[in-house]
Design a protein around this motif. Structure first.
Motif, mmCIF file in Angstrom:
data_model
loop_
_atom_site.group_PDB
_atom_site.id
_atom_site.type_symbol
_atom_site.label_atom_id
_atom_site.label_comp_id
_atom_site.label_asym_id
_atom_site.label_seq_id
_atom_site.Cartn_x
_atom_site.Cartn_y
_atom_site.Cartn_z
ATOM 1 N N TRP A 62 0.847 -1.190 0.000
ATOM 2 C CA TRP A 62 0.000 0.000 0.000
ATOM 3 C C TRP A 62 0.886 1.244 0.000
ATOM 4 C CZ3 TRP A 62 -5.251 -1.469 0.826
ATOM 5 C CH2 TRP A 62 -5.429 -2.775 1.314
ATOM 6 N N VAL A 63 0.328 2.321 -0.478
ATOM 7 C CA VAL A 63 0.952 3.632 -0.249
ATOM 8 C C VAL A 63 -0.070 4.499 0.468
ATOM 9 C CG1 VAL A 63 2.624 3.661 -2.145
ATOM 10 C CG2 VAL A 63 0.272 4.400 -2.573
ATOM 11 N N THR A 64 0.445 5.366 1.317
ATOM 12 C CA THR A 64 -0.450 6.231 2.085
ATOM 13 C C THR A 64 0.233 7.556 2.356
ATOM 14 O OG1 THR A 64 -1.585 6.509 4.221
ATOM 15 C CG2 THR A 64 0.392 5.139 4.198
ATOM 16 N N THR A 65 -0.565 8.578 2.521
ATOM 17 C CA THR A 65 -0.007 9.852 2.973
ATOM 18 C C THR A 65 0.453 9.686 4.421
ATOM 19 O OG1 THR A 65 -2.222 10.534 3.636
ATOM 20 C CG2 THR A 65 -1.474 11.199 1.440
ATOM 21 N N PRO A 66 1.372 10.532 4.890
ATOM 22 C CA PRO A 66 1.868 10.381 6.262
ATOM 23 C C PRO A 66 0.759 10.476 7.305
ATOM 24 C CG PRO A 66 3.323 11.819 5.020
ATOM 25 C CD PRO A 66 2.127 11.566 4.155
ATOM 26 N N GLN A 67 -0.289 11.221 7.008
ATOM 27 C CA GLN A 67 -1.397 11.354 7.962
ATOM 28 C C GLN A 67 -2.369 10.189 7.864
ATOM 29 O OE1 GLN A 67 -0.569 13.788 5.709
ATOM 30 N NE2 GLN A 67 0.590 15.069 7.125
ATOM 31 N N LEU A 68 -2.130 9.253 6.967
ATOM 32 C CA LEU A 68 -2.985 8.089 6.731
ATOM 33 C C LEU A 68 -4.389 8.487 6.295
ATOM 34 C CD1 LEU A 68 -2.006 5.820 9.799
ATOM 35 C CD2 LEU A 68 -0.822 6.140 7.639
ATOM 36 N N ASP A 69 -4.548 9.701 5.785
ATOM 37 C CA ASP A 69 -5.892 10.117 5.373
ATOM 38 C C ASP A 69 -6.213 9.692 3.940
ATOM 39 O OD1 ASP A 69 -4.021 11.812 4.352
ATOM 40 O OD2 ASP A 69 -5.074 13.662 4.854
ATOM 41 N N SER A 70 -5.223 9.271 3.203
ATOM 42 C CA SER A 70 -5.461 8.704 1.873
ATOM 43 C C SER A 70 -4.593 7.458 1.749
ATOM 44 C CB SER A 70 -5.085 9.695 0.766
ATOM 45 O OG SER A 70 -5.929 10.820 0.806
ATOM 46 N N ILE A 71 -5.215 6.384 1.330
ATOM 47 C CA ILE A 71 -4.497 5.107 1.202
ATOM 48 C C ILE A 71 -4.848 4.497 -0.149
ATOM 49 C CG2 ILE A 71 -4.204 2.769 2.145
ATOM 50 C CD1 ILE A 71 -5.046 3.921 4.883
ATOM 51 N N GLU A 72 -3.851 4.001 -0.837
ATOM 52 C CA GLU A 72 -4.099 3.306 -2.104
ATOM 53 C C GLU A 72 -3.386 1.962 -2.090
ATOM 54 O OE1 GLU A 72 -3.126 5.699 -5.476
ATOM 55 O OE2 GLU A 72 -4.668 7.212 -5.043
ATOM 56 N N ARG A 73 -4.063 0.974 -2.625
ATOM 57 C CA ARG A 73 -3.481 -0.360 -2.715
ATOM 58 C C ARG A 73 -2.652 -0.452 -3.991
ATOM 59 N NH1 ARG A 73 -4.953 -4.805 -5.560
ATOM 60 N NH2 ARG A 73 -4.599 -6.894 -4.687
ATOM 61 N N ILE A 74 -1.406 -0.905 -3.860
ATOM 62 C CA ILE A 74 -0.564 -1.090 -5.035
ATOM 63 C C ILE A 74 -0.786 -2.480 -5.623
ATOM 64 C CG2 ILE A 74 1.825 -1.227 -5.860
ATOM 65 C CD1 ILE A 74 1.047 1.576 -5.218
ATOM 66 N N GLY A 75 -0.807 -3.494 -4.757
ATOM 67 C CA GLY A 75 -1.045 -4.843 -5.260
ATOM 68 C C GLY A 75 -0.397 -5.888 -4.375
ATOM 69 N N VAL A 76 -0.462 -7.119 -4.840
ATOM 70 C CA VAL A 76 0.082 -8.248 -4.079
ATOM 71 C C VAL A 76 1.558 -8.413 -4.411
ATOM 72 C CG1 VAL A 76 -0.032 -10.757 -3.756
ATOM 73 C CG2 VAL A 76 -2.142 -9.419 -3.938
ATOM 74 N N LEU A 77 2.342 -8.588 -3.359
ATOM 75 C CA LEU A 77 3.781 -8.807 -3.526
ATOM 76 C C LEU A 77 3.980 -10.252 -3.977
ATOM 77 C CD1 LEU A 77 6.402 -7.130 -2.937
ATOM 78 C CD2 LEU A 77 6.462 -8.310 -0.734
ATOM 79 N N SER A 78 4.353 -10.406 -5.207
ATOM 80 C CA SER A 78 4.510 -11.748 -5.762
ATOM 81 C C SER A 78 5.991 -12.023 -5.962
ATOM 82 C CB SER A 78 3.762 -11.826 -7.103
ATOM 83 O OG SER A 78 4.015 -13.047 -7.743
ATOM 84 N N ASP A 79 6.462 -13.100 -5.382
ATOM 85 C CA ASP A 79 7.889 -13.427 -5.454
ATOM 86 C C ASP A 79 8.753 -12.275 -4.960
ATOM 87 O OD1 ASP A 79 7.308 -15.895 -6.457
ATOM 88 O OD2 ASP A 79 7.526 -15.295 -8.556
ATOM 89 N N GLY A 80 8.228 -11.535 -4.031
ATOM 90 C CA GLY A 80 9.020 -10.460 -3.417
ATOM 91 C C GLY A 80 9.127 -9.200 -4.236
ATOM 92 N N THR A 81 8.410 -9.128 -5.328
ATOM 93 C CA THR A 81 8.554 -7.945 -6.186
ATOM 94 C C THR A 81 7.191 -7.399 -6.593
ATOM 95 O OG1 THR A 81 8.546 -9.169 -8.260
ATOM 96 C CG2 THR A 81 10.673 -8.897 -7.176
ATOM 97 N N LEU A 82 7.173 -6.121 -6.888
ATOM 98 C CA LEU A 82 5.941 -5.495 -7.370
ATOM 99 C C LEU A 82 6.288 -4.132 -7.950
ATOM 100 C CD1 LEU A 82 2.804 -5.797 -7.460
ATOM 101 C CD2 LEU A 82 2.744 -4.482 -5.340
ATOM 102 N N ARG A 83 5.517 -3.740 -8.942
ATOM 103 C CA ARG A 83 5.653 -2.393 -9.474
ATOM 104 C C ARG A 83 4.333 -1.644 -9.326
ATOM 105 N NH1 ARG A 83 9.321 -3.853 -14.763
ATOM 106 N NH2 ARG A 83 11.295 -3.261 -13.856
#
Lengths: 561, 178
Positions: free
Chosen positions: B96-117
């Protein structure tokens, strides 16, 4: 920071002003008094340690001793259509103009500030008779135009500066279609900032080179630094604002803070965008859902036209976009950036309106919507470039900074500032620190990689020699570990190049360029076509950086030499 | 800047706490080291004490080199690589990525084989890797334990209010407390 360290820091900051001339920062009504640049309330809080310190160069404003009332008022740049063999006379003079309610002295060509837009066919050669009537010797150069070496306008390298009252004649050949500009190359931090520049549009003989449009507009982007006393003084012996360049606080299009154009509903307009500012990158967006189609870059067209939501343009760069106004109303051209607020340690959004396009209810005379919806491709001759993209790098340059006798508060602030550098400086986030840095106390460097060498011992890269026809792969690395790294628009004279990749990511849409914007920490690979023999310069386009040493020279030997 | 040496160890079909760990790197050339985000283990998951990770941050593809959102935020590609993290017995590691205040959160995806873009459109942000019961594809935020976390380089910026020569400044006036 612990209290004990704080006390030490404050003592050092206070003592640093000793021995330097202290002036009233408010000024005495004489606009030539050194004074800190205006800034936001939060940034003003950071000014306290710097109060009473002034730059280590003399202040300068144009036309010393000249009664401003005697100067002619600058007019808006006209379009001068030229053909092959024509002669253009450009006379640089002192002018008067009003900006934001203040009457100030500026420079211009032929009574215009900015100067006239030159419109010329591709492959034409014109004769330019340039007469210098500004306050100091200068030169004139043709940014991006692959001119013959002797007409490149680099003082001390291709010609002597044109002294006050003298005339210099140059022969200028235009081998490439696109948008270009002309500007001085001596004390450019003063003359260019004061409007001594103009646009050049080179038209292809191919009538289908560009798509049909209803209108064309040349938009010269700039800014100017003003306070209640007028234009803030420049450094005379060397530039001030040598760390970040001179950001203005009034943004301009074609010299105007309130540029407006009226178009008809349905009009398709081609915009030639030229960043003529000293140091400001822009993130240009047309509000209200007006779509922008990216068509061209520095020297001609992109391989593929594409839709873009904004145009990010750095000093010296040019982009050509086409836009369609299909709704009635007012549509603002804005510059939307995130600035760093160093006092709060946060980013803040800033939006400035640069221009208003007023779309009337009157329908366009010619409906070009189908043409506008089409994305064309262009064969720019990039096959050979792509074929050699994977080969080893020929030359490498590191962009870095060496500091000298900066005032101690600036050094202290630079030390604190090492925690984070934004990839791009979109505004002057530290105006007081920037103002005290000059070409006397900082040295921007383009040097070759020197692992293990003390940065204080580095010198500019020297001795590059190529042959006409060479394709040369050059890697640029903007070293984030140097003091106060900053994004740089690097300009290559006399040649053209493509950006092969940035940070390992290959460019997917090539265009010929002469100016590349290198963010902090980034590595950019160029493929340069060494097509033009002579002695040339590779420099940062920010004149304050150029005045602080950021340039190298290289040779291109003619075929058969 | 050094070119990162790439190594991909095949781990297909390996699961369970006793299984080999994942060592994956996606191919790339020269990501700006200055903006790399170090991912630090929370050690909340058994066997994750030695887990490390890094996030390479590059500009999203753009004809201008620099890529910005329409608001002027940087638009950047993320490349997440995690080492020494055992594949879970059940569930998924989700980034996930989130703003420091945690007021916006977005899912990037599932970590597959330790990697993700993925991609992020904020200037200051956190990267969070959590262990979820499933792939959390519709979840607004993480529900499982955080395994790794890291902050963008810009997170190192700190207010001057109340510090250094501005020690006497009233922090509360600028929204800071404590």
């Amino acid at each position: 920071m612990r209290p004990a360290l704080l006390i030490v820091g404050l003592v050092l900051w206070s003592s640093s002003a000793a021995g330097q001339q202290v002036v009233d920062p408010i000024g005495s009504g004489d606009s030539l008094v050194w004074r800190m640049p205006p800034t936001s309330p939060n940034m003003q809080r950071l000014m306290a340690p710097f109060m009473g310190i002034i730059p280590d160069v003399s202040p300068f404003l144009p036309g010393p001793g000249v009664d401003i009332g005697t100067l002619p008022e600058a007019t808006v740049g006209a379009v001068v259509q030229l053909t092959d063999g024509d002669t253009l006379r450009l006379e640089a003079t002192l002018l008067r103009r009003e900006i934001e309610g203040q009457t100030v002295k500026v420079y211009g060509f032929n009574g215009q500030s900015p100067g006239p837009t030159i419109r010329v066919p591709q492959h034409a050669t014109i004769i330019v008779e340039f007469t210098n009537h500004i306050d100091f010797p200068t030169t004139l150069r043709w940014h991006g135009v692959r001119v013959d070496n002797q007409s490149d306008g680099v003082p001390g390298q291709t010609q002597s500066p044109v002294r006050v009252g003298e005339t210099y004649t140059a022969e200028v050949y235009f081998p490439d279609a696109g948008a270009f500009w002309y500007h001085p190359h001596q004390r450019g931090h003063i003359a260019q900032e004061l409007g001594l520049y103009g646009a050049i549009i080179v038209d292809s003989p191919d009538l289908e080179y560009y798509s049909s449009v209803n209108l064309e507009e040349v938009l010269l982007l700039d800014d100017v630094l003003l306070d209640d006393l007028g234009i803030l003084p420049f450094g005379f012996e060397a530039p001030v604002q040598a760390l970040m360049g001179r950001f203005g606080n009034v943004q301009l299009i074609n010299g105007q803070p309130d540029f407006r154009r009226t178009v008809s509903k349905g009009d398709v307009v081609r915009l030639f965008l030229i960043d003529a500012s000293n140091t400001r990158p822009f993130n240009l967006r047309l509000e209200g859902g007006v779509r922008m189609k990216l068509v061209g870059g520095d020297l001609g067209k992109f391989e593929r036209e594409e839709w873009v939501s904004s145009v990010i343009i750095a000093p010296g760069q040019r982009y050509t976009v086409e836009v369609m106004f299909d709704e009635e109303g007012e549509f603002a051209l804005t510059n939307r950036i995130t600035a760093v607020d160093h006092f709060l340690g946060e980013f803040e959004y800033q939006v400035d309106t640069l221009a208003i396009f007023e779309v009337s209810s009157e329908p366009t005379e010619s409906d070009l919507s189908d043409v506008f919806e089409t994305l064309k491709t262009y064969d720019g001759g990039f096959d050979e470039i792509r074929a050699q993209a994977g080969r080893p790098v020929d030359e490498e340059l590191v962009l870095s900074l060496r500091i000298g006798a900066l005032p101690l508060p600036v050094i202290r602030m630079l030390e604190i500032d090492t925690l984070y550098y934004p990839p791009v400086e979109f505004n002057d986030a530290m105006p007081m620190m920037n103002w005290l840095s000059t070409g006397m106390n900082v040295l921007w460097l383009l040097h070759e990689p020197s692992p293990g060498v003390d940065p204080r011992d580095l010198s500019p890269a020297m001795g590059w020699r190529f042959r006409q026809g060479d394709l040369v792969k050059i890697r640029l690395f903007n070293d984030p570990t140097s003091w106060h790294p900053m994004s740089h628009p690097l300009h290559l004279h006399g040649q053209r190049f493509v950006v092969l990749e940035q940070d390992g990511v290959p460019s997917s849409n090539l265009v010929w360029r002469d100016t590349v914007f290198v963010p902090v920490g980034s590595t950019v690979d160029l493929m340069v076509e060494m097509s033009n023999p002579g002695s040339w310069m590779f420099n940062c386009q920010i004149p304050e950086h150029l005045g602080a040493g950021m340039s190298i020279s290289f040779q291109v030997l003619p075929t058969g030499a | 800047m050094t070119t990162i040496v790439l190594a991909v160890l095949a781990t297909a079909g390996v699961t369970g706490p006793g299984s080999p760990t994942v060592e994956c790197r996606l191919p790339h050339a020269v990501s700006p080291e200055f903006y790399v985000i170090e991912l630090v283990s929370t050690r909340r998951i058994p066997g994750s004490g030695a887990t490390t990770g890094r996030v390479d941050v590059t500009f999203a593809s753009s004809p201008f080199g620099v890529s910005l959102t329409e608001n002027g935020d940087y638009l950047r590609d993320l490349e997440i690589n995690v080492s020494n993290l055992r594949a879970p017995d059940q569930g998924s590691f989700v980034v996930w990525v989130t703003t420091p205040q945690l007021d916006s959160i977005e899912r990037i995806g599932v970590l597959s084989d330790g990697t993700l873009r993925g991609q992020v459109r904020w200037n200051k942000f956190l990267v969070v890797v959590s262990l979820e019961q499933d792939d959390a594809s519709t979840a607004p935020r993480w529900a499982g334990p955080i395994v790794l976390r890291g902050m963008s380089k810009s997170g190192a910026m700190h207010t001057s209010a109340g510090h250094g020569p501005f020690e006497t400044e009233n922090c509360a006036a600028y929204g800071f407390t404590g």
